[in-house]
Write a protein that holds these residues in place. Structure first.
Motif, PDB file in Angstrom:
ATOM      1  N   ALA A 138      -8.402 -23.176 -13.421  1.00  0.00           N
ATOM      2  CA  ALA A 138      -7.348 -23.743 -14.258  1.00  0.00           C
ATOM      3  C   ALA A 138      -5.968 -23.529 -13.637  1.00  0.00           C
ATOM      4  CB  ALA A 138      -7.405 -23.123 -15.652  1.00  0.00           C
ATOM      5  N   ALA A 189      -5.668 -28.906 -17.202  1.00  0.00           N
ATOM      6  CA  ALA A 189      -6.288 -27.821 -16.431  1.00  0.00           C
ATOM      7  C   ALA A 189      -7.138 -26.917 -17.333  1.00  0.00           C
ATOM      8  CB  ALA A 189      -5.202 -27.005 -15.741  1.00  0.00           C
ATOM      9  N   ARG A 190      -6.651 -26.588 -18.515  1.00  0.00           N
ATOM     10  CA  ARG A 190      -7.430 -25.772 -19.438  1.00  0.00           C
ATOM     11  C   ARG A 190      -8.686 -26.497 -19.923  1.00  0.00           C
ATOM     12  NH1 ARG A 190      -3.803 -24.691 -24.157  1.00  0.00           N
ATOM     13  NH2 ARG A 190      -5.590 -23.458 -24.905  1.00  0.00           N
TER      14      ARG A 190
END
Length: 400
Positions: free
Chosen positions: A176, A394-395
């Motif tokens: 992430a 990203a998470r």
């Protein structure tokens, strides 16, 4: 039967023989009527028992006291088959609308689950060594994250952890962080320049990428923000695309400039820009026909649309948006290259992230081309197209 034989007692008389606990009979009763006597059968009479007959119950007493008129039972009341409850149950509450990040996580579940399952299988009960890092890089490449980003992730993981046990959560956190680091420089919302009247947005893409739907969603968003929007149905090859844009115009209250199927797309763009200027429109969104990046004639037509717009406004188009279908994977990389050269693409919108396990291609494109990513889509609803956030993406891809 002989004439001297005593008559058989009636039911009423037998019930009220001496010794019975039943109450006395009424004073006047209608005489009994008897059917004609039939010859007696030659069977022995039943032996009498010394036990007294049981006392009459309340039901029998009621019958005994009734008169001899024929008894007609009253019909039972007919109950409704489905009686309504006295108090209807309260209506079920509608399901709560998920927030954008939750919808993004659900939409990217195919991409993230494939990644995280592979990562878990690599590092479970295993020290981080060269073979594991090589296998991890192959997993990242298979998710279309690109060579550069995959190498950055494995390098970051090996620092301080080589030869040690690592957990899947550690790898996902590094994944992430590195993905966000690549995407943050390109995460830019679409900004409307008020100095242009109108701000012209030309929308491109291959067949089936979702251009027309994306234009409709953008029109809805911009209208809610207070902008006066006009739409131009520049996909003159398909009647369905023209009709679809008209529907979006009705939904958003935006006028639609359209021509017959087969009309010249550059001429329509020219007329739309003139009309938008005269109407004082804030934003003009121009649809175009879907075209493969390797079709020379269609790409030349696109270049003509840009030239014609500049005859009305030398600064137009102010944004050239390329709509990418995430399910195409590496082919999206080639689309960015060709459309960028032929039409001067200024920004990207990626759709259909909810339909693929290859959502990492956006990271690879950002790392190589550095073009602004304005929005991403994870569904068909208007609210399923949102401004791009590097951190959220990203998470979501790392299932954090």
């Amino acid at each position: 039967m002989s004439t001297g034989e005593p008559k058989k007692k009636g039911l009423f008389s037998r019930w009220l023989r001496p010794g019975s606990d039943a109450p006395a009979a009424p004073e006047a009763l209608a005489p009994e009527t008897h059917a004609p006597e039939e010859p007696a059968l030659e069977t022995p009479a039943p032996e009498s028992t010394s036990q007294p007959e049981p006392a009459l119950d309340s039901t029998e007493l009621d019958v005994a006291h009734a008169d001899d008129t024929p008894h007609v039972e009253a019909p039972l009341p007919i109950e409704p088959e489905d009686p309504e409850p006295a108090t209807p149950p309260p209506p079920a509450a509608p399901p709560a609308r998920l927030g954008w990040f939750e919808r993004l996580k659900q939409g990217m579940a195919k991409t993230s689950s494939r990644l995280t399952e592979s990562i878990t299988g690599l590092v479970t009960k295993k020290k981080l060594d060269a073979d594991t890092l090589e296998e991890l890089e192959e997993v990242l490449l298979a998710a279309d994250l690109g060579i550069e980003t995959s190498a950055r992730i494995t390098d970051a993981l090996s620092k301080g952890r080589f030869g040690k046990m690592v957990t899947p959560t550690e790898i996902r956190e590094i994944l992430a962080d590195e993905v966000a680091r690549v995407l943050e420089p390109v995460a830019h919302p679409l900004v409307i320049d008020a100095s242009h009247k109108p701000h012209v947005v030309l929308v491109l893409g291959v067949n089936g990428s979702g251009k027309t739907t994306t234009i409709g969603k953008l029109a809805s968003k911009l209208s809610r923000e207070g902008h006066r929007v006009m739409l131009a149905a520049g996909d003159t090859f398909r009647a369905a695309a023209i009709d679809q844009l008209k529907v979006w115009g009705e939904r958003t209250g935006a006028p639609v400039i359209a021509r017959d199927v087969g009309a010249d797309a550059s001429g329509l763009a020219f007329d739309a820009l003139k009309d938008a200027r005269e109407a004082g429109t804030d934003v003009l969104l121009i649809d175009t026909a879907g075209r493969l990046q390797n079709k020379e004639g269609l790409m030349a037509e696109l270049e003509k649309v840009v030239r014609v717009l500049r005859k009305v406004d030398e600064t137009a188009p102010h944004d050239v948006l390329l709509v990418l279908d995430a399910t195409t994977g590496q082919n999206a990389m080639q689309q960015v290259e060709v459309f960028g050269k032929r039409a001067g693409v200024t920004g990207l919108i990626m759709t259909k992230l909810d339909g693929t396990a290859r959502g990492g291609i956006l990271v690879a494109i950002a790392a190589k081309h550095g073009l602004p990513v304005h929005a991403i889509g994870v569904g068909e609803g208007v609210e399923d197209l949102q401004s791009f956030s590097a951190k959220d993406y990203a998470r979501a891809i790392a299932e954090l």
